[in-house]
Design a protein around this motif. Sequence first.
Motif, mmCIF file in Angstrom:
data_model
loop_
_atom_site.group_PDB
_atom_site.id
_atom_site.type_symbol
_atom_site.label_atom_id
_atom_site.label_comp_id
_atom_site.label_asym_id
_atom_site.label_seq_id
_atom_site.Cartn_x
_atom_site.Cartn_y
_atom_site.Cartn_z
ATOM 1 N N ARG A 157 48.027 45.024 45.364
ATOM 2 C CA ARG A 157 47.034 45.744 46.159
ATOM 3 C C ARG A 157 45.653 45.091 46.068
ATOM 4 O O ARG A 157 44.912 45.043 47.058
ATOM 5 C CB ARG A 157 46.964 47.200 45.698
ATOM 6 C CG ARG A 157 46.039 48.079 46.524
ATOM 7 C CD ARG A 157 46.184 49.544 46.143
ATOM 8 N NE ARG A 157 45.904 49.799 44.731
ATOM 9 C CZ ARG A 157 46.820 50.124 43.841
ATOM 10 N NH1 ARG A 157 48.095 50.201 44.175
ATOM 11 N NH2 ARG A 157 46.474 50.364 42.582
ATOM 12 N N ASN A 158 45.310 44.584 44.892
ATOM 13 C CA ASN A 158 43.970 44.026 44.689
ATOM 14 C C ASN A 158 43.885 42.520 44.893
ATOM 15 O O ASN A 158 42.787 41.950 44.841
ATOM 16 C CB ASN A 158 43.488 44.370 43.277
ATOM 17 C CG ASN A 158 43.169 45.846 43.119
ATOM 18 O OD1 ASN A 158 42.165 46.321 43.631
ATOM 19 N ND2 ASN A 158 44.025 46.575 42.417
ATOM 20 N N ALA A 159 45.027 41.858 45.117
ATOM 21 C CA ALA A 159 45.044 40.404 45.272
ATOM 22 C C ALA A 159 44.072 39.883 46.334
ATOM 23 O O ALA A 159 43.401 38.860 46.107
ATOM 24 C CB ALA A 159 46.466 39.925 45.582
ATOM 25 N N PRO A 160 43.943 40.544 47.506
ATOM 26 C CA PRO A 160 43.032 40.008 48.533
ATOM 27 C C PRO A 160 41.579 39.936 48.099
ATOM 28 O O PRO A 160 40.802 39.154 48.665
ATOM 29 C CB PRO A 160 43.215 40.996 49.704
ATOM 30 C CG PRO A 160 44.574 41.577 49.508
ATOM 31 C CD PRO A 160 44.714 41.704 48.015
ATOM 32 N N GLU A 161 41.189 40.719 47.108
ATOM 33 C CA GLU A 161 39.793 40.742 46.681
ATOM 34 C C GLU A 161 39.553 39.917 45.420
ATOM 35 O O GLU A 161 38.417 39.784 44.970
ATOM 36 C CB GLU A 161 39.349 42.192 46.436
ATOM 37 C CG GLU A 161 39.461 43.079 47.678
ATOM 38 C CD GLU A 161 39.088 44.520 47.388
ATOM 39 O OE1 GLU A 161 38.512 44.775 46.308
ATOM 40 O OE2 GLU A 161 39.370 45.383 48.231
ATOM 41 N N MET A 162 40.616 39.371 44.852
ATOM 42 C CA MET A 162 40.473 38.608 43.623
ATOM 43 C C MET A 162 40.173 37.145 43.903
ATOM 44 O O MET A 162 40.499 36.620 44.972
ATOM 45 C CB MET A 162 41.755 38.712 42.789
ATOM 46 C CG MET A 162 42.038 40.103 42.260
ATOM 47 S SD MET A 162 43.654 40.192 41.438
ATOM 48 C CE MET A 162 43.424 39.014 40.108
ATOM 49 N N THR A 163 39.564 36.489 42.914
ATOM 50 C CA THR A 163 39.315 35.054 43.025
ATOM 51 C C THR A 163 40.463 34.273 42.385
ATOM 52 O O THR A 163 41.240 34.817 41.594
ATOM 53 C CB THR A 163 38.008 34.655 42.323
ATOM 54 O OG1 THR A 163 38.151 34.845 40.901
ATOM 55 C CG2 THR A 163 36.837 35.485 42.845
ATOM 56 N N PHE A 164 40.530 33.011 42.727
ATOM 57 C CA PHE A 164 41.556 32.130 42.163
ATOM 58 C C PHE A 164 41.439 32.073 40.646
ATOM 59 O O PHE A 164 42.438 32.126 39.927
ATOM 60 C CB PHE A 164 41.393 30.733 42.768
ATOM 61 C CG PHE A 164 42.377 29.723 42.240
ATOM 62 C CD1 PHE A 164 43.680 29.700 42.707
ATOM 63 C CD2 PHE A 164 41.997 28.798 41.281
ATOM 64 C CE1 PHE A 164 44.590 28.773 42.217
ATOM 65 C CE2 PHE A 164 42.890 27.860 40.788
ATOM 66 C CZ PHE A 164 44.192 27.847 41.267
ATOM 67 N N VAL A 165 40.203 31.989 40.139
ATOM 68 C CA VAL A 165 39.975 31.922 38.694
ATOM 69 C C VAL A 165 40.429 33.205 38.017
ATOM 70 O O VAL A 165 41.076 33.178 36.957
ATOM 71 C CB VAL A 165 38.491 31.649 38.393
ATOM 72 C CG1 VAL A 165 38.211 31.767 36.894
ATOM 73 C CG2 VAL A 165 38.097 30.266 38.885
ATOM 74 N N GLN A 166 40.111 34.364 38.617
ATOM 75 C CA GLN A 166 40.536 35.633 38.044
ATOM 76 C C GLN A 166 42.057 35.733 37.970
ATOM 77 O O GLN A 166 42.614 36.222 36.982
ATOM 78 C CB GLN A 166 39.978 36.787 38.881
ATOM 79 C CG GLN A 166 38.475 36.977 38.739
ATOM 80 C CD GLN A 166 37.923 37.975 39.741
ATOM 81 O OE1 GLN A 166 38.507 38.213 40.803
ATOM 82 N NE2 GLN A 166 36.782 38.567 39.413
ATOM 83 N N ALA A 167 42.719 35.261 39.015
ATOM 84 C CA ALA A 167 44.185 35.296 39.050
ATOM 85 C C ALA A 167 44.774 34.448 37.938
ATOM 86 O O ALA A 167 45.740 34.848 37.272
ATOM 87 C CB ALA A 167 44.681 34.818 40.412
ATOM 88 N N GLN A 168 44.199 33.264 37.724
ATOM 89 C CA GLN A 168 44.692 32.406 36.649
ATOM 90 C C GLN A 168 44.481 33.035 35.279
ATOM 91 O O GLN A 168 45.341 32.940 34.399
ATOM 92 C CB GLN A 168 44.010 31.041 36.717
ATOM 93 C CG GLN A 168 44.530 30.144 37.832
ATOM 94 C CD GLN A 168 44.105 28.707 37.621
ATOM 95 O OE1 GLN A 168 42.940 28.424 37.350
ATOM 96 N NE2 GLN A 168 45.057 27.798 37.743
ATOM 97 N N GLU A 169 43.327 33.681 35.100
ATOM 98 C CA GLU A 169 43.027 34.300 33.812
ATOM 99 C C GLU A 169 43.949 35.481 33.525
ATOM 100 O O GLU A 169 44.195 35.821 32.365
ATOM 101 C CB GLU A 169 41.564 34.743 33.780
ATOM 102 C CG GLU A 169 40.578 33.576 33.737
ATOM 103 C CD GLU A 169 39.129 34.017 33.808
ATOM 104 O OE1 GLU A 169 38.885 35.177 34.214
ATOM 105 O OE2 GLU A 169 38.246 33.216 33.471
ATOM 106 N N LEU A 170 44.475 36.102 34.571
ATOM 107 C CA LEU A 170 45.371 37.231 34.399
ATOM 108 C C LEU A 170 46.789 36.820 33.997
ATOM 109 O O LEU A 170 47.554 37.629 33.482
ATOM 110 C CB LEU A 170 45.451 38.041 35.703
ATOM 111 C CG LEU A 170 44.555 39.265 35.834
ATOM 112 C CD1 LEU A 170 44.768 39.902 37.208
ATOM 113 C CD2 LEU A 170 44.848 40.279 34.743
ATOM 114 N N SER A 171 47.132 35.572 34.248
ATOM 115 C CA SER A 171 48.515 35.125 34.042
ATOM 116 C C SER A 171 49.031 35.369 32.624
ATOM 117 O O SER A 171 50.118 35.947 32.447
ATOM 118 C CB SER A 171 48.658 33.643 34.401
ATOM 119 O OG SER A 171 48.430 33.450 35.775
ATOM 120 N N PRO A 172 48.305 34.946 31.572
ATOM 121 C CA PRO A 172 48.825 35.173 30.212
ATOM 122 C C PRO A 172 49.026 36.646 29.896
ATOM 123 O O PRO A 172 50.019 37.021 29.261
ATOM 124 C CB PRO A 172 47.757 34.544 29.315
ATOM 125 C CG PRO A 172 47.053 33.558 30.191
ATOM 126 C CD PRO A 172 47.044 34.185 31.553
#
Length: 351
Positions: free
Chosen positions: A179-194
């Motif tokens: 739901r929140n993916a469209p508002e997230m940045t690429f960096v934030q997405a990477q930081e969420l991975s672990p």
Amino acid sequence: MTSTSDNTPGSVPRALFNLHGINNREKFAVWRESIACIFEVEAEKSVQNDNFHAEVDAHMFGPLMLARTHTISQRWDRSPFLIGRDGMDHYMIQLYESGNMAWEHGGQHHIFPVDGLLVFDLAQGIDLQTTEFTNLSLIIPRDLMEDQLKYPDDQHLRILSGRQPLVKMLRDFMLSLKRNAPEMTFVQAQELSPATIGLVAACINSSVSDHPDQRAGTQMAQLTILRRLIEDNLSNVELSVGWLARRAGMSRTKLYELFESFGGVANYVRDRRMRKALLILTDEGMRHRPLLDVAMDVGYANDTSFGRAFRARFGLSPGDVRGTRPESFLSTAPEDGIDRRYENWLHHLSL
């Protein structure tokens, strides 16, 4: 036809596959060609020609992919041939927002758990039937999560009950992430991975009993030791039922009993050897190694017997797998304007 990606610099990469603008009689063929990157599908003829629809809306969160799929009733198969062809070695955690899924496993009929999750090991076979559905699939490369799992090779088709707190949390997290993916940045997405991988591992591990009865606990300990012994000796040409019995100090009868759920000791050893061979053959860093070396790495004295066993398992020769890069298995779109990047993403998650 429409092709939607909604990608702006610094945003979470998105791909949206749909069949808008495709002639009704061609839609299923386009879909089947595209989804063949991971599944072979079949649908009733009447459904194929009567307003067939399918959509895959995928986001990339660093090395992870989260995709929402919506389509009609179908049968889904991930055969040994397909596993050998694409070489993918990922876990897939799936939830259903609508519709349902049924499958046979361990001699029993199963239906997707209400408000629960299901774990797939994409290096193992799948044969299932769905109604019309919408689901979310979180796909994680094995090498990013297996060290965090108690039993990394025993997760295929593991049912995670929706009554468990961690399962509820993971469901909510997956839905929120999408739901929140469209508002997230690429960096934030990477930081969420672990953190995402950690939550998934904790959820799966919590479904494994830490307090088995004494007999079951003893058998599990014996099986764990034997599997580690097999894994450490896959290159040993002497690895056999007799060799294992002698090394473990137990009877052949006991070995057969412990490995009954795996189709027998010899079948388990053969499967582990073929799986290791597949990983070597699809590793770009090992493309230079002679096939004889690969054969010896997995306990075969010559490449002829190795090739015969490999083809029997995957329906392809070792040379077929090595000689073709994963992306070449992904057909180009039959017409311009269809966003099929999710296919390539599936094959390059950990790159």
